[in-house]
Design a protein around this motif. Structure first.
Motif, PDB file in Angstrom:
ATOM      1  N   LYS A  13     -64.753  -8.426  14.249  1.00 52.82           N
ATOM      2  CA  LYS A  13     -64.738  -7.300  13.301  1.00 52.82           C
ATOM      3  C   LYS A  13     -65.587  -7.612  12.074  1.00 52.82           C
TER       4      LYS A  13
ATOM      5  N   LYS B  94     -68.583  -5.143  10.987  1.00 51.95           N
ATOM      6  CA  LYS B  94     -68.629  -4.547   9.642  1.00 51.95           C
ATOM      7  C   LYS B  94     -69.984  -4.836   8.981  1.00 51.95           C
TER       8      LYS B  94
ATOM      9  N   SER C 152     -65.835   2.207  15.510  1.00 57.83           N
ATOM     10  CA  SER C 152     -66.844   1.380  14.838  1.00 57.83           C
ATOM     11  C   SER C 152     -68.013   0.923  15.692  1.00 57.83           C
TER      12      SER C 152
END
Ligand SMILES: Nc1nc2c(ncn2[C@@H]2O[C@H](COP(=O)(O)OP(=O)(O)OP(=O)(O)O)[C@@H](O)[C@H]2O)c(=O)[nH]1
Length: 177
Positions: free
Chosen positions: A100, A104, A146
Protein backbone atom coordinates in the motif's frame (compact mmCIF):
# COMPACT_ATOMS: atom_id res chain seq x y z
CA UNK A 1 20.21 -0.12 -18.94
CA UNK A 2 20.65 -2.54 -21.82
CA UNK A 3 21.03 -1.06 -25.29
CA UNK A 4 17.77 -2.70 -26.35
CA UNK A 5 14.88 -0.44 -27.35
CA UNK A 6 12.20 -0.58 -24.66
CA UNK A 7 8.56 0.14 -25.52
CA UNK A 8 7.07 -0.25 -22.07
CA UNK A 9 8.91 0.28 -18.81
CA UNK A 10 7.69 -1.94 -16.01
CA UNK A 11 8.79 -1.84 -12.39
CA UNK A 12 8.50 -4.54 -9.73
CA UNK A 13 7.98 -3.18 -6.22
CA UNK A 14 7.27 -4.75 -2.83
CA UNK A 15 8.73 -5.78 0.48
CA UNK A 16 11.84 -7.92 0.50
CA UNK A 17 11.31 -11.67 0.21
CA UNK A 18 7.83 -11.42 -1.33
CA UNK A 19 9.04 -13.10 -4.52
CA UNK A 20 9.54 -10.34 -7.12
CA UNK A 21 12.69 -11.81 -8.61
CA UNK A 22 11.11 -15.25 -8.70
CA UNK A 23 8.14 -13.92 -10.65
CA UNK A 24 10.38 -12.19 -13.16
CA UNK A 25 12.48 -15.34 -13.61
CA UNK A 26 9.35 -17.37 -14.09
CA UNK A 27 7.88 -14.94 -16.56
CA UNK A 28 10.97 -14.10 -18.58
CA UNK A 29 12.92 -17.37 -18.50
CA UNK A 30 10.14 -19.79 -17.56
CA UNK A 31 12.23 -21.21 -14.74
CA UNK A 32 12.15 -21.37 -10.97
CA UNK A 33 14.96 -19.95 -8.92
CA UNK A 34 16.76 -22.68 -7.07
CA UNK A 35 19.15 -22.44 -4.17
CA UNK A 36 19.13 -20.21 -1.14
CA UNK A 37 17.36 -16.82 -1.14
CA UNK A 38 19.57 -14.05 -2.44
CA UNK A 39 18.27 -10.55 -1.91
CA UNK A 40 18.37 -8.14 -4.82
CA UNK A 41 20.89 -5.36 -4.42
CA UNK A 42 19.75 -2.06 -5.92
CA UNK A 43 17.80 -3.33 -8.92
CA UNK A 44 18.09 -5.72 -11.83
CA UNK A 45 17.00 -5.14 -15.42
CA UNK A 46 15.67 -7.64 -17.90
CA UNK A 47 14.01 -7.18 -21.29
CA UNK A 48 11.19 -9.37 -22.54
CA UNK A 49 9.84 -9.32 -26.07
CA UNK A 50 6.16 -10.16 -26.35
CA UNK A 51 3.47 -10.16 -29.00
CA UNK A 52 0.38 -8.05 -28.55
CA UNK A 53 -1.95 -8.72 -31.47
CA UNK A 54 0.12 -8.01 -34.56
CA UNK A 55 2.69 -5.96 -32.70
CA UNK A 56 5.94 -6.85 -31.03
CA UNK A 57 6.46 -5.06 -27.76
CA UNK A 58 9.61 -5.00 -25.68
CA UNK A 59 9.03 -4.79 -21.96
CA UNK A 60 11.90 -3.37 -19.92
CA UNK A 61 11.41 -4.82 -16.46
CA UNK A 62 13.14 -3.29 -13.45
CA UNK A 63 13.18 -5.67 -10.51
CA UNK A 64 13.84 -3.47 -7.48
CA UNK A 65 15.28 -4.49 -4.12
CA UNK A 66 12.60 -4.79 -1.46
CA UNK A 67 14.80 -3.94 1.50
CA UNK A 68 13.95 -0.52 2.95
CA UNK A 69 17.66 0.20 2.77
CA UNK A 70 17.20 0.63 -0.99
CA UNK A 71 13.96 2.62 -0.84
CA UNK A 72 15.49 5.81 -2.27
CA UNK A 73 16.97 3.81 -5.12
CA UNK A 74 13.64 2.19 -5.97
CA UNK A 75 12.22 5.65 -6.58
CA UNK A 76 14.74 6.14 -9.37
CA UNK A 77 13.55 2.96 -11.06
CA UNK A 78 9.82 3.62 -11.03
CA UNK A 79 10.16 7.01 -12.71
CA UNK A 80 8.49 6.95 -16.10
CA UNK A 81 7.19 3.40 -15.65
CA UNK A 82 4.05 2.57 -17.62
CA UNK A 83 3.19 -0.31 -15.32
CA UNK A 84 4.07 -1.30 -11.77
CA UNK A 85 3.61 -4.80 -10.38
CA UNK A 86 3.32 -4.20 -6.65
CA UNK A 87 3.82 -7.54 -4.89
CA UNK A 88 2.83 -8.75 -1.46
CA UNK A 89 3.13 -12.17 0.13
CA UNK A 90 -0.27 -13.69 0.94
CA UNK A 91 1.24 -15.21 4.09
CA UNK A 92 2.71 -11.92 5.40
CA UNK A 93 0.37 -9.08 6.41
CA UNK A 94 3.19 -6.56 6.76
CA UNK A 95 4.03 -7.07 3.10
CA UNK A 96 0.52 -5.90 2.17
CA UNK A 97 1.05 -2.73 4.22
CA UNK A 98 4.29 -2.20 2.35
CA UNK A 99 2.50 -2.72 -0.96
CA UNK A 100 0.00 0.00 0.00
CA UNK A 101 2.90 2.31 0.71
CA UNK A 102 4.17 1.89 -2.85
CA UNK A 103 0.72 2.18 -4.38
CA UNK A 104 0.11 5.45 -2.53
CA UNK A 105 3.42 6.83 -3.67
CA UNK A 106 2.93 5.80 -7.30
CA UNK A 107 -0.56 7.29 -7.36
CA UNK A 108 0.71 10.63 -6.17
CA UNK A 109 3.94 10.78 -8.19
CA UNK A 110 3.48 8.65 -11.34
CA UNK A 111 0.10 9.47 -12.82
CA UNK A 112 0.76 7.61 -16.05
CA UNK A 113 1.63 4.35 -14.32
CA UNK A 114 -0.87 1.47 -14.31
CA UNK A 115 -0.69 -0.27 -10.95
CA UNK A 116 -1.23 -4.03 -10.55
CA UNK A 117 -1.36 -5.60 -7.11
CA UNK A 118 0.09 -9.07 -7.11
CA UNK A 119 -0.40 -11.58 -4.29
CA UNK A 120 2.43 -14.12 -4.23
CA UNK A 121 3.06 -17.58 -2.76
CA UNK A 122 -0.48 -18.85 -3.19
CA UNK A 123 0.98 -22.36 -3.33
CA UNK A 124 1.59 -22.07 0.41
CA UNK A 125 -2.13 -21.46 0.92
CA UNK A 126 -2.96 -24.46 -1.20
CA UNK A 127 -0.92 -26.50 1.25
CA UNK A 128 -2.52 -24.89 4.31
CA UNK A 129 -5.28 -22.23 4.11
CA UNK A 130 -4.51 -21.16 7.70
CA UNK A 131 -1.32 -19.55 6.49
CA UNK A 132 -3.24 -16.74 4.79
CA UNK A 133 -2.53 -13.41 6.46
CA UNK A 134 -4.05 -11.04 3.91
CA UNK A 135 -7.81 -11.09 3.53
CA UNK A 136 -9.08 -11.65 -0.02
CA UNK A 137 -11.85 -9.02 0.29
CA UNK A 138 -9.52 -6.41 1.77
CA UNK A 139 -7.27 -6.75 -1.27
CA UNK A 140 -10.16 -6.70 -3.70
CA UNK A 141 -11.63 -3.55 -2.13
CA UNK A 142 -8.26 -1.90 -2.05
CA UNK A 143 -7.45 -2.85 -5.65
CA UNK A 144 -10.84 -1.58 -6.83
CA UNK A 145 -10.29 1.78 -5.20
CA UNK A 146 -6.58 2.30 -5.79
CA UNK A 147 -5.20 0.03 -8.51
CA UNK A 148 -5.69 -1.00 -12.09
CA UNK A 149 -6.13 -4.64 -11.17
CA UNK A 150 -5.42 -7.36 -8.65
CA UNK A 151 -3.55 -10.47 -9.71
CA UNK A 152 -3.60 -13.72 -7.84
CA UNK A 153 -1.04 -16.43 -7.89
CA UNK A 154 2.35 -17.64 -6.94
CA UNK A 155 4.70 -19.26 -9.33
CA UNK A 156 2.02 -19.28 -11.97
CA UNK A 157 1.12 -15.62 -11.77
CA UNK A 158 0.84 -14.30 -15.29
CA UNK A 159 2.40 -10.88 -15.23
CA UNK A 160 2.06 -10.89 -18.98
CA UNK A 161 -1.71 -11.06 -18.89
CA UNK A 162 -1.89 -7.78 -17.07
CA UNK A 163 0.75 -6.20 -19.22
CA UNK A 164 -0.87 -7.35 -22.41
CA UNK A 165 -4.13 -5.81 -21.23
CA UNK A 166 -2.29 -2.61 -20.54
CA UNK A 167 -0.71 -2.69 -23.98
CA UNK A 168 -4.08 -3.24 -25.62
CA UNK A 169 -5.49 -0.26 -23.74
CA UNK A 170 -2.63 1.89 -24.92
CA UNK A 171 -3.17 0.76 -28.42
CA UNK A 172 -6.76 1.96 -28.42
CA UNK A 173 -5.75 5.40 -27.24
CA UNK A 174 -2.23 6.30 -28.21
CA UNK A 175 0.33 3.68 -29.07
CA UNK A 176 3.27 3.59 -28.61
CA UNK A 177 2.75 5.20 -25.18
N1 LIG B 1 6.54 -21.15 -1.82
C1 LIG B 1 6.88 -20.11 -2.57
N2 LIG B 1 8.07 -19.52 -2.37
C2 LIG B 1 8.38 -18.46 -3.14
C3 LIG B 1 7.49 -17.96 -4.14
N3 LIG B 1 8.08 -16.90 -4.72
C4 LIG B 1 9.27 -16.74 -4.11
N4 LIG B 1 9.46 -17.67 -3.16
C5 LIG B 1 10.62 -17.79 -2.27
O1 LIG B 1 10.69 -16.61 -1.48
C6 LIG B 1 12.05 -16.19 -1.31
C7 LIG B 1 12.22 -14.77 -1.80
O2 LIG B 1 12.04 -14.75 -3.21
P1 LIG B 1 12.67 -13.59 -4.13
O3 LIG B 1 12.08 -13.77 -5.48
O4 LIG B 1 14.14 -13.56 -4.03
O5 LIG B 1 12.08 -12.31 -3.39
P2 LIG B 1 12.26 -10.76 -3.73
O6 LIG B 1 10.94 -10.11 -3.51
O7 LIG B 1 12.85 -10.58 -5.09
O8 LIG B 1 13.29 -10.31 -2.59
P3 LIG B 1 14.24 -9.00 -2.56
O9 LIG B 1 15.24 -9.16 -3.67
O10 LIG B 1 14.88 -9.05 -1.20
O11 LIG B 1 13.39 -7.79 -2.73
C8 LIG B 1 12.91 -17.21 -2.04
O12 LIG B 1 13.37 -18.16 -1.10
C9 LIG B 1 11.95 -17.85 -3.04
O13 LIG B 1 12.31 -19.18 -3.34
C10 LIG B 1 6.23 -18.63 -4.33
O14 LIG B 1 5.40 -18.28 -5.17
N5 LIG B 1 6.00 -19.69 -3.51
Amino acid sequence: MSGQRVDVKVVMLGKEYVGKTSLVERYVHDRFLVGPYQNTIGAAFVAKVMSVGDRTVTLGIWDTAGSERYEAMSRIYYRGAKAAIVCYDLTDSSSFERAKFWVKELRSLEEGCQIYLCGTKSDLLEEDRRRRRVDFHDVQDYADSSCSSALWGGWECKIGTALAARARCSRRSSWPP
